[in-house]
Design an enzyme around this catalytic site. Structure first.
Site, PDB file in Angstrom:
ATOM      1  N   GLN A 148       0.857  -1.188   0.000  1.00 36.65           N
ATOM      2  CA  GLN A 148       0.000   0.000   0.000  1.00 36.65           C
ATOM      3  C   GLN A 148       0.893   1.238   0.000  1.00 36.65           C
ATOM      4  O   GLN A 148       1.114   1.865   1.024  1.00 36.65           O
ATOM      5  CB  GLN A 148      -0.920  -0.021   1.229  1.00 36.65           C
ATOM      6  CG  GLN A 148      -1.943   1.059   1.262  1.00 36.65           C
ATOM      7  CD  GLN A 148      -2.940   0.928   0.131  1.00 36.65           C
ATOM      8  OE1 GLN A 148      -3.326  -0.165  -0.264  1.00 36.65           O
ATOM      9  NE2 GLN A 148      -3.365   2.049  -0.406  1.00 36.65           N
ATOM     10  N   PHE A 149       1.419   1.597  -1.184  1.00 33.26           N
ATOM     11  CA  PHE A 149       2.374   2.703  -1.273  1.00 33.26           C
ATOM     12  C   PHE A 149       1.781   4.028  -0.812  1.00 33.26           C
ATOM     13  O   PHE A 149       2.515   4.938  -0.422  1.00 33.26           O
ATOM     14  CB  PHE A 149       2.926   2.833  -2.696  1.00 33.26           C
ATOM     15  CG  PHE A 149       1.985   3.502  -3.655  1.00 33.26           C
ATOM     16  CD1 PHE A 149       2.073   4.865  -3.889  1.00 33.26           C
ATOM     17  CD2 PHE A 149       1.004   2.773  -4.312  1.00 33.26           C
ATOM     18  CE1 PHE A 149       1.201   5.492  -4.778  1.00 33.26           C
ATOM     19  CE2 PHE A 149       0.132   3.386  -5.190  1.00 33.26           C
ATOM     20  CZ  PHE A 149       0.235   4.748  -5.429  1.00 33.26           C
ATOM     21  N   THR A 150       0.473   4.178  -0.814  1.00 34.51           N
ATOM     22  CA  THR A 150      -0.126   5.454  -0.435  1.00 34.51           C
ATOM     23  C   THR A 150       0.130   5.811   1.034  1.00 34.51           C
ATOM     24  O   THR A 150       0.019   6.975   1.406  1.00 34.51           O
ATOM     25  CB  THR A 150      -1.647   5.479  -0.709  1.00 34.51           C
ATOM     26  OG1 THR A 150      -2.273   4.430   0.018  1.00 34.51           O
ATOM     27  CG2 THR A 150      -1.923   5.325  -2.198  1.00 34.51           C
TER      28      THR A 150
END
Length: 100
Positions: A78-80
């Site tokens: 989940q790069f966000t």
């Protein structure tokens, strides 16, 4: 590195309609690897996730780890979570590691 944990009774991940991972009781771990993170950070977070006491024990107190509760961990990239939001209205993802 950032890891957001959610205690779940079940969780699954589907990609293009196909299940690529699922668990029953356990932890859903949303994971953001940031630039500069290495094995040391990954090992630390993995150990911390495995040992964190967020499940009920026999006395109904949150005193058991996921393993002690008989659960599993489902890790999802989940790069966000690596977003920088201090300035402006558009988040910057410059701190997120590349997908490779």
């Amino acid at each position: 590195m950032k890891v957001l944990l959610q205690r779940v009774s079940r969780a699954s991940v589907r990609v293009e309609g196909r299940s690529v991972g699922q668990i029953k009781l356990g932890l859903l771990a949303l994971v953001a690897i940031e630039c500069g993170d290495g094995e040391r950070e990954v090992d630390y977070m993995a150990d911390k996730t495995a040992a964190i006491r967020v499940f009920e024990d026999g006395e109904r107190r949150m005193n058991a780890s996921v393993a002690e509760a008989g659960g599993a961990v489902l890790a999802v990239s989940q790069f966000t979570l690596a977003a920088e939001t201090r300035r402006g209205r558009r988040p910057s993802f410059g701190r997120a590691a590349s997908p490779t």
